[in-house]
Design a protein around this motif. Sequence first.
Motif, PDB file in Angstrom:
ATOM      1  N   LYS A 245      -8.839  25.182  55.171  1.00  0.00           N
ATOM      2  CA  LYS A 245      -9.827  26.037  55.830  1.00  0.00           C
ATOM      3  C   LYS A 245     -11.232  25.477  55.636  1.00  0.00           C
ATOM      4  O   LYS A 245     -12.045  25.460  56.566  1.00  0.00           O
ATOM      5  N   ALA A 246     -11.503  25.002  54.403  1.00  0.00           N
ATOM      6  CA  ALA A 246     -12.815  24.416  54.128  1.00  0.00           C
ATOM      7  C   ALA A 246     -13.041  23.160  54.952  1.00  0.00           C
ATOM      8  O   ALA A 246     -14.113  22.936  55.508  1.00  0.00           O
ATOM      9  N   ALA A 247     -11.989  22.319  55.045  1.00  0.00           N
ATOM     10  CA  ALA A 247     -12.108  21.093  55.831  1.00  0.00           C
ATOM     11  C   ALA A 247     -12.333  21.413  57.305  1.00  0.00           C
ATOM     12  O   ALA A 247     -13.122  20.748  57.988  1.00  0.00           O
ATOM     13  N   ARG A 248     -11.634  22.452  57.808  1.00  0.00           N
ATOM     14  CA  ARG A 248     -11.787  22.839  59.205  1.00  0.00           C
ATOM     15  C   ARG A 248     -13.201  23.360  59.472  1.00  0.00           C
ATOM     16  O   ARG A 248     -13.829  23.003  60.478  1.00  0.00           O
ATOM     17  N   THR A 249     -13.694  24.200  58.559  1.00  0.00           N
ATOM     18  CA  THR A 249     -15.036  24.764  58.730  1.00  0.00           C
ATOM     19  C   THR A 249     -16.104  23.678  58.682  1.00  0.00           C
ATOM     20  O   THR A 249     -17.004  23.621  59.518  1.00  0.00           O
ATOM     21  N   LEU A 250     -16.009  22.794  57.681  1.00  0.00           N
ATOM     22  CA  LEU A 250     -16.987  21.725  57.561  1.00  0.00           C
ATOM     23  C   LEU A 250     -16.803  20.687  58.671  1.00  0.00           C
ATOM     24  O   LEU A 250     -17.753  20.006  59.056  1.00  0.00           O
ATOM     25  N   GLY A 251     -15.578  20.596  59.196  1.00  0.00           N
ATOM     26  CA  GLY A 251     -15.359  19.741  60.356  1.00  0.00           C
ATOM     27  C   GLY A 251     -16.122  20.244  61.562  1.00  0.00           C
ATOM     28  O   GLY A 251     -16.653  19.454  62.357  1.00  0.00           O
ATOM     29  N   VAL A 252     -16.204  21.572  61.706  1.00  0.00           N
ATOM     30  CA  VAL A 252     -16.984  22.170  62.789  1.00  0.00           C
ATOM     31  C   VAL A 252     -18.465  21.839  62.605  1.00  0.00           C
ATOM     32  O   VAL A 252     -19.179  21.528  63.572  1.00  0.00           O
ATOM     33  N   VAL A 253     -18.944  21.899  61.346  1.00  0.00           N
ATOM     34  CA  VAL A 253     -20.337  21.552  61.054  1.00  0.00           C
ATOM     35  C   VAL A 253     -20.637  20.121  61.503  1.00  0.00           C
ATOM     36  O   VAL A 253     -21.644  19.847  62.164  1.00  0.00           O
ATOM     37  N   VAL A 254     -19.737  19.201  61.152  1.00  0.00           N
ATOM     38  CA  VAL A 254     -19.932  17.795  61.507  1.00  0.00           C
ATOM     39  C   VAL A 254     -19.845  17.600  63.018  1.00  0.00           C
ATOM     40  O   VAL A 254     -20.631  16.845  63.606  1.00  0.00           O
ATOM     41  N   LEU A 255     -18.903  18.297  63.676  1.00  0.00           N
ATOM     42  CA  LEU A 255     -18.747  18.170  65.130  1.00  0.00           C
ATOM     43  C   LEU A 255     -19.998  18.646  65.858  1.00  0.00           C
ATOM     44  O   LEU A 255     -20.489  17.976  66.777  1.00  0.00           O
ATOM     45  N   VAL A 256     -20.518  19.810  65.449  1.00  0.00           N
ATOM     46  CA  VAL A 256     -21.751  20.325  66.050  1.00  0.00           C
ATOM     47  C   VAL A 256     -22.902  19.354  65.822  1.00  0.00           C
ATOM     48  O   VAL A 256     -23.724  19.099  66.709  1.00  0.00           O
ATOM     49  N   PHE A 257     -22.934  18.785  64.633  1.00  0.00           N
ATOM     50  CA  PHE A 257     -23.962  17.806  64.289  1.00  0.00           C
ATOM     51  C   PHE A 257     -23.906  16.603  65.221  1.00  0.00           C
ATOM     52  O   PHE A 257     -24.930  16.150  65.741  1.00  0.00           O
ATOM     53  N   LEU A 258     -22.701  16.085  65.461  1.00  0.00           N
ATOM     54  CA  LEU A 258     -22.535  14.922  66.331  1.00  0.00           C
ATOM     55  C   LEU A 258     -22.950  15.243  67.766  1.00  0.00           C
ATOM     56  O   LEU A 258     -23.611  14.439  68.428  1.00  0.00           O
ATOM     57  N   ILE A 259     -22.552  16.419  68.259  1.00  0.00           N
ATOM     58  CA  ILE A 259     -22.871  16.816  69.631  1.00  0.00           C
ATOM     59  C   ILE A 259     -24.386  16.925  69.834  1.00  0.00           C
ATOM     60  O   ILE A 259     -24.923  16.518  70.871  1.00  0.00           O
ATOM     61  N   CYS A 260     -25.072  17.462  68.846  1.00  0.00           N
ATOM     62  CA  CYS A 260     -26.520  17.686  68.974  1.00  0.00           C
ATOM     63  C   CYS A 260     -27.340  16.415  68.760  1.00  0.00           C
ATOM     64  O   CYS A 260     -28.397  16.238  69.372  1.00  0.00           O
ATOM     65  N   VAL A 261     -26.851  15.528  67.891  1.00  0.00           N
ATOM     66  CA  VAL A 261     -27.656  14.373  67.502  1.00  0.00           C
ATOM     67  C   VAL A 261     -27.386  13.143  68.360  1.00  0.00           C
ATOM     68  O   VAL A 261     -28.292  12.352  68.620  1.00  0.00           O
ATOM     69  N   CYS A 262     -26.133  12.980  68.816  1.00  0.00           N
ATOM     70  CA  CYS A 262     -25.762  11.768  69.566  1.00  0.00           C
ATOM     71  C   CYS A 262     -26.628  11.529  70.813  1.00  0.00           C
ATOM     72  O   CYS A 262     -27.022  10.380  71.055  1.00  0.00           O
ATOM     73  N   PRO A 263     -26.927  12.545  71.640  1.00  0.00           N
ATOM     74  CA  PRO A 263     -27.779  12.272  72.810  1.00  0.00           C
ATOM     75  C   PRO A 263     -29.137  11.682  72.442  1.00  0.00           C
ATOM     76  O   PRO A 263     -29.643  10.797  73.148  1.00  0.00           O
ATOM     77  N   TYR A 264     -29.708  12.149  71.342  1.00  0.00           N
ATOM     78  CA  TYR A 264     -31.016  11.655  70.903  1.00  0.00           C
ATOM     79  C   TYR A 264     -30.949  10.165  70.574  1.00  0.00           C
ATOM     80  O   TYR A 264     -31.769   9.368  71.037  1.00  0.00           O
ATOM     81  N   PHE A 265     -29.954   9.777  69.769  1.00  0.00           N
ATOM     82  CA  PHE A 265     -29.836   8.379  69.388  1.00  0.00           C
ATOM     83  C   PHE A 265     -29.345   7.520  70.553  1.00  0.00           C
ATOM     84  O   PHE A 265     -29.668   6.335  70.635  1.00  0.00           O
ATOM     85  N   PHE A 266     -28.562   8.105  71.463  1.00  0.00           N
ATOM     86  CA  PHE A 266     -28.112   7.364  72.636  1.00  0.00           C
ATOM     87  C   PHE A 266     -29.302   6.964  73.501  1.00  0.00           C
ATOM     88  O   PHE A 266     -29.370   5.842  74.014  1.00  0.00           O
ATOM     89  N   VAL A 267     -30.254   7.871  73.654  1.00  0.00           N
ATOM     90  CA  VAL A 267     -31.462   7.574  74.426  1.00  0.00           C
ATOM     91  C   VAL A 267     -32.247   6.450  73.769  1.00  0.00           C
ATOM     92  O   VAL A 267     -32.767   5.552  74.434  1.00  0.00           O
ATOM     93  N   ILE A 268     -32.315   6.477  72.426  1.00  0.00           N
ATOM     94  CA  ILE A 268     -33.061   5.436  71.704  1.00  0.00           C
ATOM     95  C   ILE A 268     -32.365   4.084  71.834  1.00  0.00           C
ATOM     96  O   ILE A 268     -33.005   3.053  72.076  1.00  0.00           O
ATOM     97  N   ILE A 269     -31.027   4.069  71.688  1.00  0.00           N
ATOM     98  CA  ILE A 269     -30.274   2.815  71.745  1.00  0.00           C
ATOM     99  C   ILE A 269     -30.377   2.175  73.122  1.00  0.00           C
ATOM    100  O   ILE A 269     -30.579   0.968  73.261  1.00  0.00           O
TER     101      ILE A 269
END
Length: 314
Positions: A245-269
């Motif tokens: 359950k902890a891994a699933r919950t923290l997996g959601v944290v990481v997934l949300v993080f990737l979704i929000c941050v990737c567009p920003y770095f994609f624009v820079i790259i």
Amino acid sequence: MEPNRGTELCFPHLFNASCTKTVRPYFTSILIYIVLSCIALFTTALNLLVIISISHYKQLQTPTNLLLLSLAVSDFFVGLLMSFQIAFIDGCWYLSDLTCIITYVLDYIITSASIGTMVLISIDRYVAICDPLHYSTKVSPKRVKLCVFLCWLCSVLSHSSRLKDNLEEPGRYNSCIGECVVVINYVAGIVDLILSFLGPFTVIIFLYMRVFVVVVSQVRAMRSHVASVKVQGSLRGIIKKSELKAARTLGVVVLVFLICVCPYFFVIITGQDTLLSPSSAAFVIYLFYFNSFGHPFICPKTLACTDRSGHWGQ
């Protein structure tokens, strides 16, 4: 150079030197300010509650929750910095050049520390799932505190040195009054891209793929040994439901993080930052910040898994 007719200046009394505003319809501007102000307020307040909860209750100060505390601290400061970004949304910086540079430096430091904390969370879940019998010896509160401290220290030192020229002479790269610009040399930008994006994200994805493989194999093992589990009451080596359950919950944290941050770095790259319209650029930036708004809604689910002894409950 004279501004075009119909444009608005940041500082009308400085006609020849002032930057121009980004003009939007009145209703759109008001709506943007209200929405972003609410996000900034709730981001600051909710992350402050997470910080107080973990800091005040010692039973919540487990290794995983200490990592969530570091994440909440970075998100709390993101909420505060959003106030400055909201004031800059029309393209005009009304504060001093020094404040502009300090805001950028803090933004880089907090972002880097947040990404580093995400890596530590991934490592924590990897050890908890893949080597649960040695988790308590490998991941202790003292070691986690040391890793978090080093994460923040490295972030402060690296970005302070990278933006040293901007700090020594604030506003040196501004082309007009009311502009807020920092410039990083090419080599430093490549190093920052590797250390702040490519490296951490590769580690995060690799570790969670490993966790996924182990979880799948453990679930199959549980199904194949379900009869013996019922007789013996437990199966040594099988991951606890609470850890899953902890891994699933923290997996959601990481997934949300990737979704929000990737567009920003994609624009820079891809170098598309100069081709984006002001509205598109603002969307990418505030999607980046929106990540901090979502964490307080996910983290309490993780905190709720902790019992009074400080271990993950069943």
